[in-house]
Design an enzyme around this catalytic site. Sequence first.
Site, PDB file in Angstrom:
ATOM      1  N   ASP A 408       0.787  -1.055  -0.176  1.00  0.00           N
ATOM      2  CA  ASP A 408       0.155   0.082  -0.039  1.00  0.00           C
ATOM      3  C   ASP A 408       0.806   1.272   0.006  1.00  0.00           C
ATOM      4  O   ASP A 408       2.154   1.092   0.143  1.00  0.00           O
ATOM      5  CB  ASP A 408      -0.688  -0.088   1.282  1.00  0.00           C
ATOM      6  CG  ASP A 408      -1.975   0.894   1.171  1.00  0.00           C
ATOM      7  OD1 ASP A 408      -2.129   1.627   0.112  1.00  0.00           O
ATOM      8  OD2 ASP A 408      -2.805   0.937   2.043  1.00  0.00           O
ATOM      9  N   ASP A 507      -9.078   3.651  -1.567  1.00  0.00           N
ATOM     10  CA  ASP A 507      -9.817   4.160  -0.332  1.00  0.00           C
ATOM     11  C   ASP A 507     -11.038   4.607  -0.932  1.00  0.00           C
ATOM     12  O   ASP A 507     -11.366   5.956  -0.510  1.00  0.00           O
ATOM     13  CB  ASP A 507      -8.823   4.981   0.486  1.00  0.00           C
ATOM     14  CG  ASP A 507      -7.616   4.075   0.738  1.00  0.00           C
ATOM     15  OD1 ASP A 507      -7.629   2.834   0.836  1.00  0.00           O
ATOM     16  OD2 ASP A 507      -6.605   4.728   1.236  1.00  0.00           O
ATOM     17  N   ASP A1297     -79.589 -31.123   7.037  1.00  0.00           N
ATOM     18  CA  ASP A1297     -79.489 -31.995   5.944  1.00  0.00           C
ATOM     19  C   ASP A1297     -80.025 -31.697   4.798  1.00  0.00           C
ATOM     20  O   ASP A1297     -80.547 -30.258   4.681  1.00  0.00           O
ATOM     21  CB  ASP A1297     -80.247 -33.463   6.158  1.00  0.00           C
ATOM     22  CG  ASP A1297     -79.931 -34.623   5.236  1.00  0.00           C
ATOM     23  OD1 ASP A1297     -78.759 -34.550   4.425  1.00  0.00           O
ATOM     24  OD2 ASP A1297     -80.480 -35.852   5.540  1.00  0.00           O
ATOM     25  N   GLU A1300     -77.619 -28.935  -0.114  1.00  0.00           N
ATOM     26  CA  GLU A1300     -76.719 -28.833  -1.154  1.00  0.00           C
ATOM     27  C   GLU A1300     -77.157 -27.621  -2.231  1.00  0.00           C
ATOM     28  O   GLU A1300     -76.184 -27.186  -2.775  1.00  0.00           O
ATOM     29  CB  GLU A1300     -76.564 -29.952  -2.035  1.00  0.00           C
ATOM     30  CG  GLU A1300     -75.941 -31.242  -1.258  1.00  0.00           C
ATOM     31  CD  GLU A1300     -76.644 -31.860  -0.338  1.00  0.00           C
ATOM     32  OE1 GLU A1300     -76.071 -32.322   0.870  1.00  0.00           O
ATOM     33  OE2 GLU A1300     -77.947 -31.991  -0.377  1.00  0.00           O
ATOM     34  N   ASP A1403     -74.376 -40.286   2.949  1.00  0.00           N
ATOM     35  CA  ASP A1403     -75.268 -41.282   2.931  1.00  0.00           C
ATOM     36  C   ASP A1403     -74.451 -42.368   2.438  1.00  0.00           C
ATOM     37  O   ASP A1403     -74.669 -43.059   1.058  1.00  0.00           O
ATOM     38  CB  ASP A1403     -76.553 -41.249   2.001  1.00  0.00           C
ATOM     39  CG  ASP A1403     -77.542 -40.128   3.003  1.00  0.00           C
ATOM     40  OD1 ASP A1403     -77.186 -39.898   4.041  1.00  0.00           O
ATOM     41  OD2 ASP A1403     -78.319 -39.575   2.194  1.00  0.00           O
TER      42      ASP A1403
END
Length: 1730
Positions: A408, A507, A1297, A1300, A1403
């Site tokens: 350096d 640097d 029941d 659906e 079922d």
Amino acid sequence: MAKKKFSGLEISLIVLFIIVTIIAIALVVVLATKVPAVEELQSSSHPGKCPTEPNDPINERINCIPDQTPTQAKCEERGCCWRPWNNSIIPWCFFVNNHGYNAEAVTTKDTGLEARLNRIPSPTLFGDDINSVLLTTQSQTSNRLRFKITDPNNKRYEVPHQFVKDVTGIPAADTLYDVQVTEKPFSIKVIRKSNNRVLFDTSIGPLVYSNQYLQISAKLPSDYIYGFGEHIHKRFRHDLYWKTWPIFTRDELPGDNNHNLYGHQTFFMGIEDNSGKSYGVFLMNSNAMEVFIQPTPIVTYRVIGGILDFYIFLGDTPAEVVQQYQELIGRPAMPAYWSLGFQLSRWNYKSLDAVKEVVRRNREARIPYVWPGLTVYPDFTNPKTSEWWANECSLFHQQVQYDGLWIDMNEVSSFIQGSLKGCSVNEMNYPPFTPGILDKLLYSKTLCMDAVQYWGKQYDVHSLYGYSMAIATEKAVEKVFPNKRSFILTRSTFAGSGKHAAHWLGDNTASWEQMEWSITGMLEFGLFGMPLVGADICGFVADTTEELCRRWMQLGAFYPFSRNHNADGYAEQDPAFFGQDSLLVKTSRHYLTIRYTLLPFLYTLFYKAHMFGETVARPFLHEFYEDPNSWIEDTQFLWGPALLITPVLKQGTEYVSAYIPDATWYDYETGEKKPWRKQRVNMYLPADKIGLHLRGGYIIPTQEPDVTTTASRKNPLGLIVALDENQTAKGDFFWDDGETNGTIENGSYIFYTFSVSNNILVVNCTHSSYSEGTALAFKTIKILGLTDTVTEVRTGENDQQMADHLAFTFDASNNVLSITDLNFNLGKSFIVRWNQIFSDNERFGCYPDAGMATENLCVQRGCIWKEVSGLSGAPECYFPKDHNPYLLTSTQFSPTGITAELQLNTAGARIRLPSNPISNLRVEVKYHKNDMLQFKIYDADHKRYEVPVPLNIPETPTSSYENRLYDVEIKENPFGIQVRRRSSGRLIWDSRLPGFAFNDQFIQISSRLPSQYLYGFGEAEHTAFKRDLNWHTWGMFTRDQPPGYKLNSYGFHPYYMALEDEGNAHGVLLLNSNGMDVTFQPTPALTYRIIGGILDFYMFLGPTPEVATRQYHEVIGYPVMPAYWSLGFQLCRYGYRNTSEIEQLYEAMVAAKIPYDVQYTDINYMERQLDFTIGERFKDLPQFVERIRNEGMKYIIILDPAISGNETKPYPAFDRGIQKDVFVKWPNTNDICWAKVWPDLPNIEINESLTEDEAVNASRAHVAFPDFFKNVTAEWWATEIFEFYNEKMKFDGLWIDMNEPSSFVNGTVTNRCRNDTLNYPPYFPELTKRTEGLHFRTMCMETEQILSDGSSVLHYDVHNLYGWSQVKPTLDALRKTTGLRGIVISRSTYPTAGRWGGHWLGDNYANWANLENSLIGMLEFNLFGIPYVGADICGFFNDSEYHLCTRWMQVGAFYPYSRNHNIQFTRRQDPVSWNETFAEMSRNVLEIRYTLLPYFYTQMHEAHVHGGTVIRPLMHEFFDDRGTWEIYEQFLWGPAFMVTPVIEPYRTSVTGYVPNARWFDYYTGEDIKVRGQKQTFAAPFDKINLHVRGGYILPCQEPAQNTYLSRQNFMRLIVAADDNQTAQGTLFWDDGESIDTYERDLYTLIQFNLNQKNLTNSILKNGHTNKYEMILGEVYVWGKGTTSVNEVNLTYGGNTLKTNFTQDAAKEILIIDLKQMDVFLNEPIEISWS
């Protein structure tokens, strides 16, 4: 009004404005009057002619007063032309034709031309002009010309270069250049012969040659020049706008200026045109100088000593020019392999301990790096001291075992001016002209210029100090490290320094600008022949920031010299300083790992730099010179020809405007081929990413990385093959020991060439003389850019020895072939072949419509038809691979997601799919959480239906980039979304596939899957928990459909979980409620086809199956907490004739002492199946219910949604419904859409012998369906339930029941609907009765429903939500009515339904297949967030059979929802209906259930609070064991209780898998001593195999007739020790029936811990007041060890007492009896034994 007072700033600005105005007016006058424009330089004794004003080429003016501010007087004194300009940058005083030299007697000599140059009489610039100089040219090679201008009478200083020598002899023949010398005035031109282009033309300005000032200008052929140094050049390509660049080595911080820095580099290169032809110019001169660059372009050298010694290089490419230059000055040294590793340093570590700490934390963070050794800084002043220097270095090495030297401060740098006494006033220290160097003082920060060195005066050799020191240090290294390369790092450089040392860019400052500028510096030093170069990563000066350092570490990982280094006094910045788990550490580790993986490639590049002068870090223009766009790119760079590096260089951004050169490119990390080519793209590079792309056509050698190069060099090698558009590639590989000097010269190395064509990789070893290297082997090869699927790989050392190689995988997402488990040692050649076929698995069906696809229909649609051979289920009609119906028009990224716009590609939309396409789509990706994301595709112009189901997602995303588990990309050509798991790089969603469609009634999207392991989607019966991906399509549309293979059934769950090959898991929810089907194919991939709505996906990243499930449940809502009693056994039957039949059953169950908590009645209890009624035969049912409830039992009634509208007497349920307008109607009318279900007409005798269809016509009433979306409907429903409870009959739970919704007619009582487009959509999903219409046995799709916000929706859109919409209102009504928790059981479900209810599996049938399938359904509904689930035990339809019912009772005893239920007119199947043996078996197995209810209840609590499964597949606990991934015939209750049932007829043993843990037989408490393997267990007819997992504590309770009684019994703990004699468990306890006990803190939570011989409890919560339900009676300790126990002590209530116990030491069982000691679990307990 007050008078305004001007501020000081305002006054200053006014004065400044006045001054500027005066100057401007003066200039205008001067210019307008042409004063003092001089046409003839009359005042000069040496006249010259100025150009006329119109012909004045201002950009060609050569400055005559470079040393000071010009004045007219000085201009006239120097005999130059004075012409002010309105821009002070442009010279006002400039040379004309009265300066310079004339050439005399131009002759041809042996090596070239020679001419004497005589000075034209003219005024001097700086005095001491040399009147006669000598020009010589040398045609040194066909592409290198040298010309020198020297003083023939006096020897002047010439650079004593240690490599460049004079060339003597005959000039090169067939040169690429001509040299023309013009005599009056003298100029020299260098011309490329091939096109007569003038490359270097000095006629643009005069030659000035005095003792201390030399000037020459040259006009160049193009605006693109690169080089000169060392400075901060913000851009690689030079700015031509009047720039001065001083060159003179100086210790100066790099900054935003033109300061001369550490090195002295006078080479520059220029590219001429897009043919690639280029040239270079090098001035061999070490004196202080400045280079002035101006438009046109012109370069002017102003040098204060030495001679003019130019080398001109011609090349066909930029790279050739650089190679020629390095051939002249000396090619770079071959670095030691270790020096290519990452390096750490800091100025002024405070102590050795500080150094050790840095090493420690970076090793712990697994940051790969090289520790360069402690550095030394000897004071080097004279090259004569080389021997001394070597001795000193050697002596120091004996003290500190360093490995390299860092030199350096060798500019040379001093902290004072010149010397302690200053410098003498003379022409050396104060020359007549000082270049524009820092401080305008030659000896600033260095030695006096009149100091003398061996090579000359400091004035001449100052800039050679670092060069000479590097040479001396190289000799020192030879002494310290005999025959080793070591490592030399120098700050100050000169031409040829790279032959001896590496360089860092000095640097620098921790700033974003300097990080960006470092790339230019790195590229320039590549030109200068110093490829081992880099900047101080994160900056040397100033405190860095995390973001800057993170981005710089990403970039620095690809500096050839990669070092993090900073100065004293600033914050530490090594990666680990930021935290082991910081994003900076993670990204640093990631990219340094990639660097180390690529070190063989990088090392090979250095070999080629050393041998041929090639660059390592390479500018685009070296490879893509035909593209002018590449000439200016300097924020990206290449490693060699093949790796493109795109860093983020701006603060706060995640997007880089990146240029992608004209080649095929692949994402390095994924292998994906990018669609970019010769275009600028907005590259998304989030916080932890740098762009890395491999160039097609190249083969890269790799090595498995490690934390040091010493370790990594021992690891297996590999190749990455990146194919170009012709499916070819090439590459090479150099390997030696990495540190010995002269391996190349001595031949001690291995060298390979690689080539690919025609699916053959040839790995050819051309040189092998490094025997130690042959221990390494090529183990892996990755091939990128294949076009089709690879199904076969063959390998061998030659064509005759080829053999099949089975260890390979093909990533179809990215078309990447990965070959593993190779074993070809270095030194051997070998061949790899592969095939490419278009796999049937890559077909994505183009004709999924109802009916058979034909070739004609397929071609009409625009798709490809090809018949399938064999038994493959692949479609014969499929999409072309390039199908891309939507173009990606824009993409916007944000920290929380991505938004993209898609436009229908009308030009490419040749495929006509059902329905009309949507023109403009929007894609939204939201990063909701680190482990959860959403991506949504919808119509950008028109609102479409979206699912009105609330999800628990953050209002604003909470994820952070650094912690997200995933990355998302939007792809184009074709459009697709890719989601990648970060930890593994695995694509877990990849929809970049053909077939994407977004039509009004047909949406289709496909995605590849990461493996074959997929679970979920429902509700439909299938044959295994893991889905079969072999070409199966599954429809989803809620329907009253008993379970059957592939029949869409009651529920709708478009959710799946997938396992990845690495063992990670993720879940995917499509939030869409329209009818759909999903096709699985063995690619593996799936395809969704949906008939409405939008695409709205949610992904959950896990990474384990259970964690992914919990994440899904968190979003859809955690499951309802069931009442304690609902975990008891339950009985029901459709077909009880009257109350007495139920009463007899109850009495028999009690008499048989079979535990039993809940009795039901099905619809038989109603009058004519009407909700909220009680039939005549059941008029005494309320009294019976009241009785059994008083005895601790509970009662559940059934309710159907359909309400009769044909009643002749008041029917409040219907009447109030009409009044409140609760029923579903036809759109835009007030008409109810009537249907038929169970309710019978009044006043009609019912014939039970009729079939269901016959009964529909004969006796069924018209019914209306309540619209449960309406708020008013929920109120009405609650009223009806409340009234029934309070006025007719008590109940504890509700069973809903037929929701659906089910109808016994199609749509309406007429079986006709009004809108065929909705009931018969253009695409009909793969459903049961596919051709019958969507309205088959349900409502018409066009009926209208009203959401809670009042908006209208079609039943078409919300059909699958009907059951979901009923569950919450039912639970709310139940709880409001009873004031207790209760339970709701629903047949139809949708995601989130589990928040309010449980489910039974419908079922089913009394057969063995349905018994087995119940396990699958139970596991799936646990995934779906409905853990309170079970099947009808013994089957619903058909007569059950004794053995079947036996095994089903055993399994059903461990269903969460445990109910025996069957249909009328079949045999009874309740436990007391068979025989005493059956009843005893039932009692025994149910007593086990009841014993374990505290544990089961705690698991339900865990699911309710945290989500997750209760009934758990083995893989959820043992996901790292692939043996568990397909198991469903066994299951776990929570983590610790394993059930292995018999599910086949007449078996007395069962084979199950025993995961890798300690397991105890539940019946005996013995360790079964089997792990990680299959095991056959005895299973007599009365036994189900049960095992408890070691490491867990199960809270239990003595069983009783029902839970009301059992909750009063003693508690028990089963303590099952693991191998370390530890165990843990939890008990959640409340009153079992109050609402929200957890939410209201009315519960007790106890944790139990076993540690060796010590059992304790910890009271985490004590909110349940009835401690008498928590009396501990016994503790069973299993696996305690074989040592006998002598004493057991109880510490409780402040006392320590001995307790009674029994033991079986051989079986490691200890039973502790506490029944006489009144020990309450909710108080601290400690039990120990010795």
